[in-house]
Design an enzyme around this catalytic site. Sequence first.
Site, PDB file in Angstrom:
ATOM      1  N   TYR A 141       0.844  -1.435  -0.032  1.00  0.00           N
ATOM      2  CA  TYR A 141       0.086  -0.019  -0.163  1.00  0.00           C
ATOM      3  C   TYR A 141       1.074   1.267   0.082  1.00  0.00           C
ATOM      4  CZ  TYR A 141      -4.017  -3.150   0.994  1.00  0.00           C
ATOM      5  OH  TYR A 141      -5.062  -4.016   0.909  1.00  0.00           O
ATOM      6  N   LYS A 191       3.496 -15.374   1.869  1.00  0.00           N
ATOM      7  CA  LYS A 191       3.351 -16.101   0.402  1.00  0.00           C
ATOM      8  C   LYS A 191       4.869 -16.229   0.188  1.00  0.00           C
ATOM      9  CE  LYS A 191       1.273 -17.666  -2.945  1.00  0.00           C
ATOM     10  NZ  LYS A 191       0.237 -18.610  -2.974  1.00  0.00           N
ATOM     11  N   ASP A 223      -3.178 -18.352   1.114  1.00  0.00           N
ATOM     12  CA  ASP A 223      -4.388 -18.916   0.301  1.00  0.00           C
ATOM     13  C   ASP A 223      -4.713 -20.056   1.352  1.00  0.00           C
ATOM     14  OD1 ASP A 223      -1.686 -20.022  -0.090  1.00  0.00           O
ATOM     15  OD2 ASP A 223      -2.064 -20.846  -1.860  1.00  0.00           O
ATOM     16  N   ASP A 247      -5.497  -7.127   5.591  1.00  0.00           N
ATOM     17  CA  ASP A 247      -6.637  -6.348   5.052  1.00  0.00           C
ATOM     18  C   ASP A 247      -7.850  -7.351   4.771  1.00  0.00           C
ATOM     19  OD1 ASP A 247      -8.532  -4.447   4.224  1.00  0.00           O
ATOM     20  OD2 ASP A 247      -7.225  -3.513   2.791  1.00  0.00           O
ATOM     21  N   ASP A 251     -11.128  -9.035   7.367  1.00  0.00           N
ATOM     22  CA  ASP A 251     -12.484  -8.891   7.061  1.00  0.00           C
ATOM     23  C   ASP A 251     -13.301 -10.372   7.011  1.00  0.00           C
ATOM     24  OD1 ASP A 251     -12.281  -6.026   6.940  1.00  0.00           O
ATOM     25  OD2 ASP A 251     -13.258  -5.919   4.903  1.00  0.00           O
TER      26      ASP A 251
END
Length: 356
Positions: A141, A191, A223, A247, A251
Amino acid sequence: MTAKILILPGDGIGPEIMEQAERVLEALRARHGFDARWSHALIGGAAVDASGEPLPAATLEAARQADAVLLAAVGGPKYDGLPRERRPERGLLGIRKALGLFANLRPAILYPELASASSLKPELVENLDLLIVRELTGGIYFGQPRGIEIRDGERVGVNTEVYSESEIERIARSAFEAARLRGKRLCSVDKENVLEASVLWREVVVRVSKDYPDVQLSHLLVDNAAMQLVRAPKQFDVIVTSNLFGDILSDIAAQLTGSIGMLPSASLNERGQGLYEPIHGSAPDLAGLGVANPLAMILSVAMMLRYSLKRGDLADRVESAVKGALAAGLRTRDIARPGEKVVGTREMGEAVAGLL
Ligand code: NAD
């Protein structure tokens, strides 16, 4: 030492739910020897109305002086037409940046009484209690280079995942410290099979783990972590991950609980100073009606007690009082099932404070 708390009620339902949080603070002060003083300041739309700016200098200065900041929510349709730099959310982003809040802690807790609110089967989520620690100020970001440019005659969009060892180390330490205050199990999500930034992430997390031999460390690829969160979420205690992965995963975890009005959050800096706020917004549709759920705000108080004020004993009391109110059958509109009796914001706050 007397704890210094800054209270930022903000907009919409903010002042109503904050009133209940203060009721809880008062009860702790009156009955449990909580040594604190608190003051109020303006942020968001309320600050725009009073001074034209969403984050007045006086608010920022008071935040810097405080041990912890309690914030309800900012924003509302009245401010949607304002230029970007005067929008209420700029106040929130500004305070996060100015305080250097790099560690975002988001618990997902599902009380047995509310298990039917989840989109998962009740037995998978009943008594769920996990914490996601998300890196908040680095990663893709913010990484450079970024932008949209022309390459080989066509436009390409570019963003960069970049993490320094020191950035990884400090978020890892926050997560290990948080795990120590809970079930002492930490799962680092990356990852590592594809991204160099993740290879370094894993290496540094393993190195930091040597300082926390009492915390059990595991690793998952993102994943698989997403899959495990919806398959068997109760296997997790604390998850630590990068800005982007956090992020998304936080959620998913929030949705497991099914009720936005119940979830608190914390954002911490290197001094342990923190900003504590519900994950929900200012709910303009409910503002002034006295029906909003104050429990996310009250549970933010509990997080503040645990993480910035080092009063885990009082945090436990607040969390038990919330459980007690739910067990006694109290429900605000958002968490009530058809046919259940509904109470208002104030009644819920009074019930929790009364149980302290
Ligand atoms: P929201 O979280 O305010 O509301 C989403 C839905 O959840 C609404 O139906 C609302 O009624 C309900 N809800 C939220 N909190 C509740 C509570 N405590 N009790 C019962 N129901 C609750 O999100 P939104 O509608 O997308 O945004 C509204 C405003 O809030 C916007 O101006 C947005 O920019 C702002 N916002 C602020 C924050 C923040 O301050 N951190 C976060 C998200 C949105």
